[in-house]
Write a protein that holds these residues in place. Structure first.
Motif, PDB file in Angstrom:
ATOM      1  N   ALA A 113       0.982  -1.115   0.069  1.00  0.00           N
ATOM      2  CA  ALA A 113      -0.055   0.041  -0.103  1.00  0.00           C
ATOM      3  C   ALA A 113       0.738   1.255  -0.028  1.00  0.00           C
ATOM      4  O   ALA A 113       2.066   1.232   0.298  1.00  0.00           O
ATOM      5  CB  ALA A 113      -0.867  -0.041   1.131  1.00  0.00           C
ATOM      6  N   VAL A 114       0.259   2.139  -0.239  1.00  0.00           N
ATOM      7  CA  VAL A 114       0.935   3.650  -0.298  1.00  0.00           C
ATOM      8  C   VAL A 114       0.381   4.697   0.530  1.00  0.00           C
ATOM      9  O   VAL A 114      -0.899   4.762   0.629  1.00  0.00           O
ATOM     10  CB  VAL A 114       1.115   4.123  -1.695  1.00  0.00           C
ATOM     11  N   SER A 115       1.359   5.373   1.603  1.00  0.00           N
ATOM     12  CA  SER A 115       0.743   6.285   2.227  1.00  0.00           C
ATOM     13  C   SER A 115       1.906   7.275   2.361  1.00  0.00           C
ATOM     14  O   SER A 115       2.344   7.725   1.525  1.00  0.00           O
ATOM     15  CB  SER A 115       0.405   5.798   3.739  1.00  0.00           C
ATOM     16  N   GLY A 116       1.944   8.201   3.537  1.00  0.00           N
ATOM     17  CA  GLY A 116       2.977   9.237   3.709  1.00  0.00           C
ATOM     18  C   GLY A 116       2.478  10.166   4.900  1.00  0.00           C
ATOM     19  O   GLY A 116       1.594   9.927   5.547  1.00  0.00           O
ATOM     20  N   GLY A 117       2.939  11.444   4.789  1.00  0.00           N
ATOM     21  CA  GLY A 117       2.648  12.519   5.849  1.00  0.00           C
ATOM     22  C   GLY A 117       3.090  13.548   5.407  1.00  0.00           C
ATOM     23  O   GLY A 117       3.726  14.127   4.265  1.00  0.00           O
ATOM     24  N   ASN A 118       2.940  14.885   6.297  1.00  0.00           N
ATOM     25  CA  ASN A 118       3.363  16.140   6.165  1.00  0.00           C
ATOM     26  C   ASN A 118       3.776  16.605   7.469  1.00  0.00           C
ATOM     27  O   ASN A 118       2.886  17.029   8.352  1.00  0.00           O
ATOM     28  CB  ASN A 118       2.262  16.952   5.458  1.00  0.00           C
ATOM     29  N   VAL A 119       4.893  17.150   7.498  1.00  0.00           N
ATOM     30  CA  VAL A 119       5.525  17.651   8.860  1.00  0.00           C
ATOM     31  C   VAL A 119       5.142  19.290   8.550  1.00  0.00           C
ATOM     32  O   VAL A 119       5.982  20.088   7.818  1.00  0.00           O
ATOM     33  CB  VAL A 119       7.033  17.425   8.979  1.00  0.00           C
ATOM     34  N   THR A 120       4.135  19.691   9.351  1.00  0.00           N
ATOM     35  CA  THR A 120       3.707  21.021   9.174  1.00  0.00           C
ATOM     36  C   THR A 120       4.429  21.919   9.944  1.00  0.00           C
ATOM     37  O   THR A 120       4.573  23.320   9.954  1.00  0.00           O
ATOM     38  CB  THR A 120       2.211  21.185   9.437  1.00  0.00           C
ATOM     39  N   SER A 121       5.222  21.391  11.212  1.00  0.00           N
ATOM     40  CA  SER A 121       5.930  22.268  12.095  1.00  0.00           C
ATOM     41  C   SER A 121       7.044  21.471  12.826  1.00  0.00           C
ATOM     42  O   SER A 121       6.673  19.879  13.209  1.00  0.00           O
ATOM     43  CB  SER A 121       5.060  22.664  13.345  1.00  0.00           C
ATOM     44  N   ILE A 122       8.275  21.690  13.041  1.00  0.00           N
ATOM     45  CA  ILE A 122       9.341  21.092  13.472  1.00  0.00           C
ATOM     46  C   ILE A 122       9.508  21.158  15.130  1.00  0.00           C
ATOM     47  O   ILE A 122       9.960  20.417  15.607  1.00  0.00           O
ATOM     48  CB  ILE A 122      10.635  21.590  12.925  1.00  0.00           C
ATOM     49  N   GLY A 123       8.452  21.939  15.667  1.00  0.00           N
ATOM     50  CA  GLY A 123       8.805  22.011  17.096  1.00  0.00           C
ATOM     51  C   GLY A 123       9.717  22.862  17.517  1.00  0.00           C
ATOM     52  O   GLY A 123      10.311  23.744  16.805  1.00  0.00           O
ATOM     53  N   GLY A 124      10.444  22.524  18.632  1.00  0.00           N
ATOM     54  CA  GLY A 124      11.532  23.067  19.464  1.00  0.00           C
ATOM     55  C   GLY A 124      12.744  22.893  18.678  1.00  0.00           C
ATOM     56  O   GLY A 124      13.823  23.460  19.315  1.00  0.00           O
ATOM     57  N   SER A 125      12.675  22.007  17.838  1.00  0.00           N
ATOM     58  CA  SER A 125      14.120  21.493  17.409  1.00  0.00           C
ATOM     59  C   SER A 125      14.004  20.845  16.079  1.00  0.00           C
ATOM     60  O   SER A 125      13.035  20.398  15.755  1.00  0.00           O
ATOM     61  CB  SER A 125      14.914  20.699  18.376  1.00  0.00           C
ATOM     62  N   PRO A 126      15.086  20.628  15.426  1.00  0.00           N
ATOM     63  CA  PRO A 126      14.852  19.937  13.916  1.00  0.00           C
ATOM     64  C   PRO A 126      14.433  18.711  13.686  1.00  0.00           C
ATOM     65  O   PRO A 126      14.691  17.837  14.841  1.00  0.00           O
ATOM     66  CB  PRO A 126      16.338  20.167  13.307  1.00  0.00           C
ATOM     67  N   VAL A 127      13.630  18.340  12.931  1.00  0.00           N
ATOM     68  CA  VAL A 127      13.232  17.052  12.790  1.00  0.00           C
ATOM     69  C   VAL A 127      14.191  16.325  12.144  1.00  0.00           C
ATOM     70  O   VAL A 127      14.772  16.239  10.943  1.00  0.00           O
ATOM     71  CB  VAL A 127      11.708  17.077  12.070  1.00  0.00           C
ATOM     72  N   THR A 128      14.822  14.857  12.773  1.00  0.00           N
ATOM     73  CA  THR A 128      15.637  14.342  12.350  1.00  0.00           C
ATOM     74  C   THR A 128      15.216  12.993  11.709  1.00  0.00           C
ATOM     75  O   THR A 128      16.054  12.522  10.796  1.00  0.00           O
ATOM     76  CB  THR A 128      16.648  13.813  13.527  1.00  0.00           C
ATOM     77  N   PHE A 129      14.033  12.423  11.904  1.00  0.00           N
ATOM     78  CA  PHE A 129      13.416  11.187  11.340  1.00  0.00           C
ATOM     79  C   PHE A 129      12.026  11.657  10.985  1.00  0.00           C
ATOM     80  O   PHE A 129      11.310  12.140  11.792  1.00  0.00           O
ATOM     81  CB  PHE A 129      13.726  10.147  12.057  1.00  0.00           C
ATOM     82  N   ARG A 130      11.343  11.232   9.811  1.00  0.00           N
ATOM     83  CA  ARG A 130      10.001  11.048   9.542  1.00  0.00           C
ATOM     84  C   ARG A 130       9.578  10.071   8.919  1.00  0.00           C
ATOM     85  O   ARG A 130      10.528   9.254   8.136  1.00  0.00           O
ATOM     86  CB  ARG A 130       9.682  12.356   8.883  1.00  0.00           C
ATOM     87  N   GLY A 131       8.454   9.772   8.712  1.00  0.00           N
ATOM     88  CA  GLY A 131       7.983   8.286   8.087  1.00  0.00           C
ATOM     89  C   GLY A 131       6.349   7.956   8.652  1.00  0.00           C
ATOM     90  O   GLY A 131       5.792   8.646   8.983  1.00  0.00           O
ATOM     91  N   ILE A 132       6.305   6.642   8.210  1.00  0.00           N
ATOM     92  CA  ILE A 132       4.961   6.251   8.637  1.00  0.00           C
ATOM     93  C   ILE A 132       5.264   4.893   9.542  1.00  0.00           C
ATOM     94  O   ILE A 132       6.249   4.333   9.336  1.00  0.00           O
ATOM     95  CB  ILE A 132       3.947   6.108   7.460  1.00  0.00           C
ATOM     96  N   CYS A 133       4.321   4.525  10.509  1.00  0.00           N
ATOM     97  CA  CYS A 133       4.319   3.376  11.309  1.00  0.00           C
ATOM     98  C   CYS A 133       3.040   2.538  11.172  1.00  0.00           C
ATOM     99  O   CYS A 133       1.976   3.313  10.960  1.00  0.00           O
ATOM    100  CB  CYS A 133       4.696   3.441  12.628  1.00  0.00           C
ATOM    101  N   TRP A 134       2.997   1.363  11.037  1.00  0.00           N
ATOM    102  CA  TRP A 134       1.882   0.521  11.258  1.00  0.00           C
ATOM    103  C   TRP A 134       1.716  -0.797  11.659  1.00  0.00           C
ATOM    104  O   TRP A 134       2.736  -1.295  12.279  1.00  0.00           O
ATOM    105  CB  TRP A 134       1.593   0.308   9.646  1.00  0.00           C
ATOM    106  N   ASN A 135       0.654  -1.124  12.105  1.00  0.00           N
ATOM    107  CA  ASN A 135       0.514  -2.454  12.907  1.00  0.00           C
ATOM    108  C   ASN A 135      -1.193  -2.930  12.800  1.00  0.00           C
ATOM    109  O   ASN A 135      -1.864  -2.271  12.011  1.00  0.00           O
ATOM    110  CB  ASN A 135       0.634  -2.029  14.420  1.00  0.00           C
ATOM    111  N   THR A 136      -1.196  -4.184  12.960  1.00  0.00           N
ATOM    112  CA  THR A 136      -2.639  -4.747  13.198  1.00  0.00           C
ATOM    113  C   THR A 136      -3.419  -4.311  14.252  1.00  0.00           C
ATOM    114  O   THR A 136      -4.597  -4.880  14.330  1.00  0.00           O
ATOM    115  CB  THR A 136      -2.566  -6.160  12.854  1.00  0.00           C
TER     116      THR A 136
END
Length: 996
Positions: free
Chosen positions: A475-498
């Motif tokens: 399947a295909v999904s993804g995301g959008n980091v709209t704010s990095i918060g108080g420090s830079p975003v070092t990792f991003r992606g998606i996680c899934w489970n049943t």
């Protein structure tokens, strides 16, 4: 001397014609007044002609009463109409034996038989019967048939030989008054709503003729002929009666009857009930006041009858068992779960079907009383500022459609949904109130647990992209980091489970760093499995998660090889790999004549769920290549298995029949066109024919090569003037196919026409009318038609004939130039090219025609033989005579045609009054005839119809010989044709008739 004898003989003839009497008396005395010839002598005798037996027997048509002297027997012999009877020699041989027969018949009995044993040497027998009785047959033999009158007496018989006469035997006759006829009633048969068949058997006529018989019926017991009745002939024996105009569904009583001169006899009584003409259907339906219900609730059931009548009966049942006392239109009780309630209705309406009727069954659902509760979870907590958090409420015993009310810090928010999303503020308190729609629940509404939100401004903010391109394992999904918060975003992606709320502790992707959009490919998934997905972003403060999404992978399906292939069917199927995801809601196979078929093409529906399934493909076209794939559908879409191909079996060829042309008496031309082989070689083709529809190759046929295309067939050895049915045929390995059916008729071989002869009418002295009807022209035009006649049987066109047009149909022929008083034979004829045909032969005598002067008067009626009828006197016999004997019933005076003579005899014998109408006619001697009588009412009606031809009538009433009752008799008004009953003591005109 010869001249003197001639003169003497002439003088005797003149004397006889003048005096009507002759006396040959030696003493010169006058002849006795009662004799036409009186010979008186004391010294000479009467000498009859003398001859031997051979000479006697040579006399042609001897008259009754003729006398001779037989020189072989030395005895005078008399011809009595049946044979020569000796006058002398009585007592010289044995007396005939005892006469066998009924010594006590009834008055006016007919057809009574009397017999004796044959006497040795006898040539014949002479019988006498009582005065007023007649021998109808058997005079001169050992057995006679007698019709009796009203006088007692004796039956006497003597035998005679060539030269002797025996003494006589006699049987005394004492007539009995007539009794009622005996009749039995036949059982009812063919009973219908408005008709039935019965009848009876007249086993005894009671001694006099049965003049009417039948059955009578009524709604009350003991019906008589004053009620409804049939009239079914006369006489004894069995008869059949048809009852009509009955009323449906009605009880009737019925008896047979028979009428003779003694009155009306009745048979045994039967009863029967006519069936109904139509039947209403009884039915009943029931409804409940509530269903389902909560435990302990009382339910009212109500029955609704159809055609139940005014006082229907009810019996309520619970689980198939009658409920004692539950016999009303309603029933009330507290049910248990799954109780089945029904009602039986018994209608009191007649003419119904389906009685008693059973209602529909109502199965009651009784729900237990449950406790409602609710709980909520959120997609993330703590969260970064501005993060959208999803909340999910779970209801216990919430029913099929519970209502949800979300509250943030005690204030209602959101919609009526189990899901709620918003951007929280640090310290927010969230709860959800759930209202169950179950009917049987406590703790309603239910309030969930409280979630206190923690909002950390240093976390990044991320949202999850919707799923796409879902397959069995990817399947295909993804995301959008709209704010990095108080420090830079070092990792991003998606996680899934049943399971819900997946984290990086589960499966995940790594898709770069920093803010912005990213795409993630999910792989290694399990088929037909539900997954939960969230985007994530990591900075130095920690990991933030986006909103949660879920999806289900598609199942894996394989296509089964195709088997059981026929012309129109085949079998395939598939196997769906089990999984824990969404249910498979549809499965089957789809097919088409092009590759990669989908469910938009022809397909089967073979249930739901995973595992192996079998699919039957139908309505296929023979000899055709098909593509087939198995399919499975769940909430994520439809997946297809591997593609299989197959070709359906060959079919019959396709052939069309050509019209028949060049039709002759025995030949014709047709053919056909084989437009398709059906997938197998054409080994035979042609046309087949028969005189019956749907000919096959088992009938007559042609053989016209092989393969496809057009062909010509010559049909031979046909029968002329015959309708034939033809079909083209084509044979391949599958069988024989037939084209459309064509009919034609071979040409006609003419035959002679068919013609019938019309009855003779309008017979005159030299003219008559006939004609005929040409029923068939025999296949060729009737050129001439008419009638031919002759004084000899079987007339032809060589005799006299008419020409009356041509063609078929009815025609009228006028015969002229006939010879008066001649018997003629006549036939219709018709001529075509095949010859001349003749109709049935009819005979007529132009001596006997209406209006002819004959037999002392004018003929006014001729019966069907043309040789017999009635003659009327040409003038009235009285202008004012009584009918006679008023107040006295004279039996045997009937209304019907042909009874006038018997009526007149009965009146004269039963009424001694002088000058009455019947006696005037009975005593009448007119124009040399003395057998005149007063006509019956129906005979008088015929006289009125011919009154102008007869002539001499006045415009007043004329008596008939038909009595009405003791005081009245029938008469007819010759002014207007009406008839009524007149007093027997009154006077009317009299006109006598006689029969010929």
């Amino acid at each position: 001397m010869k001249r003197r004898f001639t003169l003497l003989f002439a003088l005797m003839i003149i004397s006889m014609s003048l005096l009507a009497q002759v006396g040959i008396n030696a003493d010169g005395s006058a002849p006795n007044a009662s004799a036409i010839l009186d010979a008186n002598s004391t010294n000479k005798g009467f000498l009859p002609p003398r001859m031997n037996t051979t000479q006697r027997d040579a006399i042609v048509s001897p008259a009754t009463g003729l006398l001779i002297f037989n020189t072989d027997c030395n005895d005078i012999q008399l011809f009595n109409g049946a044979g020569w009877v000796p006058v002398g020699n009585a007592g010289t041989v044995a007396t005939p034996g005892t006469i066998s027969g009924n010594a006590n018949p009834t008055i006016n009995a007919v057809g009574v038989i009397y017999t004796i044993a044959a006497l040795s040497g006898a040539l014949g027998y002479t019988w006498t019967v009582p005065l007023g009785s007649t021998i109808t047959s058997g005079q001169g033999t050992t057995s006679i048939t007698v019709n009796f009158g009203t006088a007692n007496g004796a039956i006497f018989v003597s035998a005679y030989g060539s030269c002797w006469r025996s003494l006589g035997s006699y049987l005394g006759i004492a007539l009995l008054p007539p009794a009622l006829a005996t009749v039995t009633t036949t059982a009812i048969s063919n009973l219908a709503a408005t008709s039935a068949i019965s009848g009876g058997n007249v086993t005894s006529d009671g001694g006099t003729s049965v003049t009417a018989r039948g059955v009578c019926w009524s709604l009350s017991a003991n019906p008589t002929i004053a009620d409804s009745k049939t009239t079914d002939g006369a006489g004894t024996g069995a008869f059949v009666s048809n009852l009509t105009n009955l009323t449906p569904n009605t009880l009737y009583y019925l008896k047979s009857y028979a009428i003779n001169s003694a009155g009306t006899g009745y048979g045994n009584q039967l009863n029967f009930t006519t069936p109904c003409t139509s039947y209403a259907t009884v039915s009943v339906s029931i409804t409940s006041s509530a269903n389902p219900v909560c435990s302990g609730t009382s339910v009212i059931f109500t029955a609704s009858p159809v055609n139940g009548g005014t006082n229907p009966l009810y019996q309520w049942k619970v689980n198939g068992i009658n409920v004692s006392g539950a016999t009303n239109v309603t029933y009330n009780y507290i049910p248990a779960n799954s109780d089945v309630v029904a009602c039986i209705l018994t209608s009191d309406v007649e003419c119904v079907t389906g009685n008693p009727a059973t209602s529909n069954a109502v199965t009651i659902t009784v729900n237990p009383i449950l406790t409602a509760s609710a709980s909520i979870v959120c997609s993330a907590n703590p969260v970064a500022p501005g993060s959208l958090v999803s909340f999910t409420a779970t209801a216990v015993n919430g029913g099929s459609a519970p209502a949800y009310q979300w509250q943030v810090n005690g204030v209602n928010d959101g919609t009526n949904s189990s899901a709620y999303s918003y951007i929280p503020t640090n310290g927010d308190n969230l709860i959800c109130t759930v209202i169950s729609n179950l009917a049987c629940v406590t703790g309603n509404p239910a309030t969930s647990n409280t979630i206190i939100m923690v909002v950390d401004p240093l976390y990044p903010v991320v949202t999850t992209t919707a799923l796409s391109d879902i397959t069995e394992t990817t399947a295909v999904s993804g995301g959008n980091v709209t704010s990095i918060g108080g420090s830079p975003v070092t990792f991003r992606g998606i996680c899934w489970n049943t399971s819900p709320n997946p984290t990086m502790a589960n499966n995940y992707t790594t898709n770069g760093n920093g803010p912005g959009l990213f795409v993630s490919n999910l792989t290694g998934l399990t088929t037909n499995t539900i997954y939960y997905v969230r985007a994530y972003a990591v900075n130095s403060s920690g990991t933030a998660y986006g909103n949660e999404l879920s999806f289900v992978t598609l199942p894996t399906v394989t296509t089964t090889a195709v088997t059981n292939i026929t012309q129109t069917t085949a079998k395939s199927g598939g196997n769906i790999t089990p999984g824990g995801g969404a249910p498979v809601t549809a499965r089957g196979v789809c097919w088409n004549t092009t590759a990669n078929p989908t469910i938009m093409d022809s397909h089967t529906d073979d249930g739901t769920g995973t595992g192996v399934f079998i699919s039957n493909m139908t309505e296929l076209t023979g000899n055709t290549l098909y593509y087939v794939r198995a399919y499975a559908t769940n909430c994520s879409g439809t997946v297809y298995g591997n593609q299989q191909t197959f070709t359906t079996s060959p079919v019959l060829a396709t052939v069309a029949t050509d019209p028949a042309i060049y039709i002759t008496l025995t030949t014709a031309t047709s053919g056909g066109n084989v437009t398709a082989t059906g997938g197998a070689n054409i080994t035979d083709r042609g046309v087949c024919w028969s005189a019956s529809p749907n000919p096959t190759t088992a009938d007559s046929k042609t053989i016209n090569g092989t393969g496809t295309g057009m062909f010509v067939s010559n049909l031979i050895s046909l029968t002329p003037n015959t309708v034939y049915f033809i079909r083209a045929y084509a044979t391949n390995s599958v069988g024989t196919a037939y084209g459309n059916e064509i009919t034609f008729t071979t040409l006609l071989t003419p035959i002679i026409p068919t013609v019938t002869t019309a009855a003779i009418t309008n017979i005159g002295l030299t003219t008559a009318t006939s004609g005929g009807n040409v029923l068939s022209d025999g296949g060729a035009t009737v050129a001439f038609r008419g009638v031919c006649w002759s004084a000899s049987p079987n007339p032809t066109l060589t005799n006299s004939y008419t020409t009356d047009g041509n063609g078929i149909g009815v025609f009228v022929s006028n015969l002229t130039a006939l010879a008066p008083n001649t018997i003629y034979y006549l036939r219709a004829y018709a001529v075509n090219s095949a010859g001349t045909s003749y109709g049935n032969e009819v005979m007529f005598n132009n001596t006997f025609f209406i209006g002819n002067n004959y037999g002392g008067g004018k003929i006014f009626y001729i019966d069907g033989t043309g040789q017999h009828g009635l003659i009327s006197a040409t003038s009235d016999q009285s202008a004012g005579a009584q009918w006679g004997c008023s107040g006295y019933s004279i039996p045997g005076t009937y209304f019907y045609f042909g009874t006038g003579q018997a009526n007149t005899t009965a009146i004269v014998n039963g009424c001694s009054t002088a000058g009455i109408a019947a006696r005037i006619c009975s005593d009448l001697v007119l124009n040399g005839y003395s057998d005149w009588f007063l006509p019956s009412m129906e005979e008088l009606n015929q006289m009125f119809a011919q009154r102008t031809i007869i002539g001499g009538f006045t415009s007043y009433y004329y008596w008939s010989s038909s009595a009405y009752d003791a005081g009245y008799a029938w008469r007819k008004n010759f002014n207007d044709g009406s008839y009524n009953v007149g007093s027997k003591s009154g006077t009317s005109y009299v006109r006598a008739v006689r029969a010929f």
